[in-house]
Design an enzyme around this catalytic site. Structure first.
Site, short mmCIF file in Angstrom:
data_model
loop_
_atom_site.label_atom_id
_atom_site.label_comp_id
_atom_site.label_asym_id
_atom_site.label_seq_id
_atom_site.Cartn_x
_atom_site.Cartn_y
_atom_site.Cartn_z
N ASN A 1 8.85 16.90 9.29
CA ASN A 1 8.06 15.70 9.57
C ASN A 1 8.53 14.54 8.70
OD1 ASN A 1 5.69 15.97 11.58
ND2 ASN A 1 5.65 17.92 10.46
N ARG B 1 -1.05 21.67 -1.06
CA ARG B 1 -2.10 21.65 -2.08
C ARG B 1 -3.23 20.78 -1.58
NH1 ARG B 1 -2.04 23.81 -7.68
NH2 ARG B 1 -3.14 21.92 -8.29
N VAL B 2 -4.46 21.22 -1.86
CA VAL B 2 -5.61 20.41 -1.48
C VAL B 2 -5.80 19.33 -2.54
CG1 VAL B 2 -8.10 20.44 -1.11
CG2 VAL B 2 -6.70 22.35 -0.29
N ASN C 1 -2.75 13.06 7.03
CA ASN C 1 -2.22 14.44 7.06
C ASN C 1 -1.94 14.82 8.50
OD1 ASN C 1 -1.56 17.08 6.09
ND2 ASN C 1 -3.57 17.80 6.81
N HIS D 1 -1.78 18.17 11.00
CA HIS D 1 -2.20 19.58 11.05
C HIS D 1 -1.80 20.17 12.40
CE1 HIS D 1 -4.51 23.11 10.07
NE2 HIS D 1 -5.02 23.07 11.30
N ASP E 1 -8.85 19.59 5.99
CA ASP E 1 -8.59 19.26 7.40
C ASP E 1 -9.83 18.74 8.12
OD1 ASP E 1 -5.93 20.16 7.05
OD2 ASP E 1 -6.50 22.21 7.52
N GLU F 1 4.19 16.98 16.85
CA GLU F 1 3.88 16.47 15.50
C GLU F 1 4.81 15.32 15.18
OE1 GLU F 1 3.66 19.29 12.27
OE2 GLU F 1 3.06 20.91 13.59
C1 GRF Z 1 3.73 21.34 9.96
O1 GRF Z 1 3.45 22.30 10.93
C2 GRF Z 1 2.51 20.53 9.63
O2 GRF Z 1 1.65 20.38 10.71
C3 GRF Z 1 1.84 21.38 8.57
O3 GRF Z 1 2.89 21.89 7.82
C4 GRF Z 1 4.07 21.96 8.62
C5 GRF Z 1 5.12 21.18 7.90
O4 GRF Z 1 6.37 21.25 8.53
N1 GRF Z 1 0.90 20.60 7.81
P1 GRF Z 1 7.56 20.35 7.99
O5 GRF Z 1 7.71 20.69 6.49
O6 GRF Z 1 7.20 18.93 8.20
O7 GRF Z 1 8.76 20.79 8.74
#
Ligand code: GRF
Length: 200
Positions: free
Chosen positions: A14, A90-91, A106, A108, A144, A173
């Site tokens: 991401n 980490r939260v 964030n 998810h 979340d 995502e």
């Molecule tokens: C993703 O599935 C995201 O939704 C979750 O952790 C994963 C991270 O993937 N929070 P990347 O490190 O961005 O490839």
């Protein structure tokens, strides 16, 4: 130009898409800092290769407040406007969240409020839902639970395993995280209670 701060713990796909979209001018901001809480995070190495300011603030063995204070210090020093959690495991505690009110996003890998927490894709598969997806939300003090900015839906196929379902979700995502970041940067987000309205 607004400054983004990216927090990650792992692979960083991401983050990479965000970085590419910043480079291509599709996200009107700069990445001021990338922070990982584990030195081994592949995303951290990738950020360094890309020439970005990237550092590790180890979280292991630290209590939440001490870790959060270090994080907040680094984000403030880089004059970060918007914090993007990208696979950050980490939260975050209340101190950090109050430092960046409504300015932490964030992603998810499920349609919240279904399947919060870890292994969301496996939870969805085992539950037997026919559709799942991903959610970009504003981070609040729960896990979340914050107001939802964007969601995308994907089907769950009979032949899916966690890997195939996760890959289908990940493609979405990558698309909606950039969309949500742009909405935030353009100041088009209006939060009323739990509801996020998008100004035209
Ligand atoms: C993703 O599935 C995201 O939704 C979750 O952790 C994963 C991270 O993937 N929070 P990347 O490190 O961005 O490839």
């Amino acid at each position: 130009m607004k400054n983004l701060g990216i927090l990650l713990s792992g692979r960083g796909s991401n983050f990479e898409v965000i970085a590419r979209n910043v480079q291509a001018g599709r996200i009107p901001a700069r990445i001021a800092i990338v922070i990982a809480n584990r030195e081994e995070a592949p995303g951290l190495a990738r950020a360094r290769e890309m020439g970005l300011k990237a550092l590790c603030i180890p979280s292991r063995g630290k209590d939440r407040d001490a870790f959060d204070q270090e994080l907040a210090g680094a984000l403030r020093a880089s004059e970060v406007d918007l914090v993007c959690l990208a696979g950050f495991m980490r939260v975050l505690g209340p101190t950090l969240i109050r430092d960046f009110p409504g300015r932490i996003l964030n992603i998810h890998p499920a349609l919240l409020p279904a399947f919060p927490g870890a292994n969301a894709q496996k939870q969805a598969l085992e539950y037997g839902v026919k559709f799942t997806g991903c959610t970009v939300h504003i981070v609040d003090e729960g896990v979340d639970t914050g107001p939802i900015v964007c969601q995308a839906v994907v089907p769950v196929l009979d032949e899916d395993a966690v890997e195939t379902l996760s890959a289908r979700i990940l493609a979405e995502e990558h698309r909606i995280y950039t969309e949500a970041i742009c909405l935030m940067l353009e100041d088009r987000i209006e939060i009323a209670g739990r509801r996020v309205r998008i100004r035209p």
